[in-house]
Design an enzyme around this catalytic site. Structure first.
Site, mmCIF file in Angstrom:
data_model
loop_
_atom_site.group_PDB
_atom_site.id
_atom_site.type_symbol
_atom_site.label_atom_id
_atom_site.label_comp_id
_atom_site.label_asym_id
_atom_site.label_seq_id
_atom_site.Cartn_x
_atom_site.Cartn_y
_atom_site.Cartn_z
ATOM 1 N N HIS A 1 0.832 -1.220 0.000
ATOM 2 C CA HIS A 1 0.000 0.000 0.000
ATOM 3 C C HIS A 1 0.856 1.255 0.000
ATOM 4 C CE1 HIS A 1 0.270 0.864 4.420
ATOM 5 N NE2 HIS A 1 0.371 -0.444 4.520
ATOM 6 N N ASP B 1 -0.448 4.414 0.844
ATOM 7 C CA ASP B 1 -0.906 5.450 1.779
ATOM 8 C C ASP B 1 -0.211 5.233 3.123
ATOM 9 O OD1 ASP B 1 -2.364 3.036 2.147
ATOM 10 O OD2 ASP B 1 -3.884 4.093 3.317
ATOM 11 N N ASP C 1 6.269 1.225 6.726
ATOM 12 C CA ASP C 1 4.854 0.853 6.525
ATOM 13 C C ASP C 1 4.208 1.812 5.527
ATOM 14 O OD1 ASP C 1 2.280 -0.085 6.709
ATOM 15 O OD2 ASP C 1 1.887 0.817 8.654
ATOM 16 N N GLU D 1 -5.268 1.557 2.611
ATOM 17 C CA GLU D 1 -5.093 0.494 3.600
ATOM 18 C C GLU D 1 -5.306 1.026 5.005
ATOM 19 O OE1 GLU D 1 -3.298 -2.427 6.302
ATOM 20 O OE2 GLU D 1 -2.738 -0.328 6.111
ATOM 21 N N GLU D 2 -4.816 2.244 5.262
ATOM 22 C CA GLU D 2 -4.919 2.805 6.610
ATOM 23 C C GLU D 2 -6.314 3.357 6.866
ATOM 24 O OE1 GLU D 2 -2.563 1.951 8.342
ATOM 25 O OE2 GLU D 2 -0.648 2.110 7.281
ATOM 26 N N ASP E 1 4.092 -6.458 4.437
ATOM 27 C CA ASP E 1 3.446 -5.354 5.171
ATOM 28 C C ASP E 1 3.359 -5.687 6.663
ATOM 29 O OD1 ASP E 1 2.093 -2.983 5.673
ATOM 30 O OD2 ASP E 1 0.144 -3.733 5.031
ATOM 31 N N HIS F 1 3.091 3.250 12.391
ATOM 32 C CA HIS F 1 1.951 3.979 12.991
ATOM 33 C C HIS F 1 2.378 4.884 14.146
ATOM 34 C CE1 HIS F 1 -1.437 1.122 11.436
ATOM 35 N NE2 HIS F 1 -0.426 1.218 10.589
HETATM 36 ZN ZN LIG Z 1 0.912 -1.332 6.344
#
Ligand SMILES: [Zn+2]
Length: 481
Positions: free
Chosen positions: A98, A100, A133, A167-168, A200, A449
């Site tokens: 991903h 994003d 990520d 994805e987020e 991921d 994150h």
């Molecule tokens: Zn991720």
């Protein structure tokens, strides 16, 4: 090394330009949950698409519709599908990633600007939002493509790509896209895919590479208890039934302090680990101290490392999350809340499913509420859920990844399951009916994150070699069979 020497030499010689490209990607603040950044997510998708095209990948940007956010109509960023190679004698590997990222602001506690890749040569770490990520791993694939394209080397397998920009934000529209493509049969983008590789997630620790073959599912509930027409003065206490007291009693019946779920039948059908599975846990390089480092306190449920690892990944768990409607401000307030709702969820393992578990959860809470014999009202409902996933590790896909890991890192990877979920994993496994592998690039302390998210330079460079080598191992193993 199963790949050609030129490939490894190219990766070594081009480290700086790979890092430069990662800086470019991190500099695009593609935060999918922030409407103000939506254009950046689109820009990131176009950037990725043009990179893929540069190395001979045919792409299609698939629109995923619109959403209304804060009064504005916004286009969802498209999924970027890619394909290169159509040799029927070769295996076809589908790659997911991903583009994003999570929100980030220097004021959250970052030491450097989150959207400027900070390369610290001394520590060998690169800090920036998305570094691990999931821009680092996605760019790992670009590095592999660039090396082959520039050197004029043929890829050992056919590749299909599925990159998303939401994805987020719950992967809006992705399940439908995958189902639609599969329904197209031979015409579909994923036709002929033999296995899936997702990069991921992360090593369990900072020392040992891993292959991840399982994820827990989830079932999320809300229990609402109500009675009084409005919040009341606690001067009335002692004369009426109180919702908060009832809710706390109900929540208290769900799980023991040692984490044992008290709902009858909840553990039904979960097979005990056999000797080969127990061996996998014995082999994992993870200690109770590692767990307590993650928790930030010495609070492990057991002193036995296998017990805590299993508790986290192959047993179901139940956590209480919060109570809405209760007083939570500073100081004391003598209120009797009129309606309170408790939120809790279960992490699920096979053969549990949200549907099956929900019947047991609902009937247990209703029976326990009836026993309390109050005059209040209670309602319990499922807010959302997802199934658990476990892959067969005795499959050439895992064999290839293990050999590649051993060649690049000189270590046998730990076989791990994770306590959380990556829903797209199950979508691919169910819709395509093929083996899915999680092949992580980053380490357990990367801080996805979180503030000061990083990727080690060694993980980016060795990770690029790992991804390339995995493709060669897939080709080798399938040639032998
Ligand atoms: Zn991720």
């Amino acid at each position: 090394m199963s790949g050609p020497k030129q490939f490894y030499d190219y990766v070594d010689a081009n480290q700086d330009s790979f890092i430069q490209r990662l800086s470019e990607a991190v500099a695009i603040p593609s935060v999918s949950t922030d409407p103000a950044r939506r254009d950046d997510v689109h820009r990131m998708g176009s950037w990725l698409e043009s990179q893929l095209n540069k190395y001979g990948v045919t792409t299609r940007a698939v629109p995923l519709g619109q959403q209304e956010l804060e009064g504005k109509v916004l286009e969802y960023p498209p999924a970027i599908l890619g394909r290169i190679g159509d040799d029927l004698s070769k295996k076809t590997v589908l790659i997911y990633g991903h583009f994003d990222v999570q929100p980030a602001d220097k004021s959250d506690g970052w030491n450097t600007e989150p959207f400027q890749l900070h390369v610290d040569r001394e520590s060998g770490k690169m800090y920036g939002r998305g570094s691990t990520d999931d821009k680092g791993p996605v760019l790992g694939w670009l590095n592999v493509l660039e090396a082959h394209h520039t050197l004029g080397l043929e890829l050992p397998i056919n590749l299909r790509f599925c990159f998303e920009g939401l994805e987020e934000d719950g992967s809006q529209g992705l399940d439908e896209l995958i189902a639609t493509e599969v329904a197209k049969g031979v015409e579909g983008w994923f036709h002929g895919v033999d296995c899936v590789c997702i990069s991921d997630n992360y090593w369990l620790n900072t020392r040992t590479p891993c292959l991840t073959y399982g994820l827990r599912g989830i079932a999320y509930y809300q229990v609402v208890v109500s009675g009084p027409a409005s919040d009341l003065h606690s001067g009335l206490g002692g004369s009426i039934y109180e919702p908060m007291t009832t809710l706390i009693l109900l929540l208290g019946k769900l799980v023991s302090v040692e984490g044992r779920i008290l709902i009858p039948g909840i553990y039904d059908g979960i097979a005990a680990a056999d000797s080969s599975e127990l061996q996998k846990y014995q082999d994992i390089d993870f200690s109770v101290a590692d767990l307590e480092k993650i928790a930030g306190a010495p609070i492990a449920l057991s002193e036995d490392r296998v017990t805590v690892m299993m508790g986290r990944t192959r047993e179901p768990s139940l956590s209480l999350h919060g109570i809405e409607g209760a007083y939570s401000g500073a100081g004391g307030k003598t209120v009797i809340p009129s309606t309170v709702s408790g939120k809790f969820s279960l992490r699920l393992v096979p053969p549990q499913t949200p549907e099956d578990i929900t019947k047991k959860v609902l009937s247990y809470i209703e029976a326990e509420f009836a026993k309390l014999n109050t005059k209040l009202k209670m309602k319990v409902e499922l807010l959302g859920g997802g199934n658990p996933w476990v892959a067969d590790t005795k499959h050439w896909n895992y064999e290839a990844a293990q050999r590649a890991t051993e060649a690049i890192w000189g270590q046998t990877p730990n076989y791990t399951r994770e306590g959380g979920s990556i829903p797209v994993t199950l979508t691919f496994a169910q819709n395509l009916g093929v083996n899915v592998l999680l092949l992580p690039m980053g380490r357990g302390d990367d801080g996805a994150h979180s503030t000061n998210e990083k990727l080690d330079i060694s993980n980016f460079i060795n990770g690029t070699k790992l991804l390339g080598t995995y493709l060669y191992e897939v080709a080798n193993i399938s040639a032998q069979k």
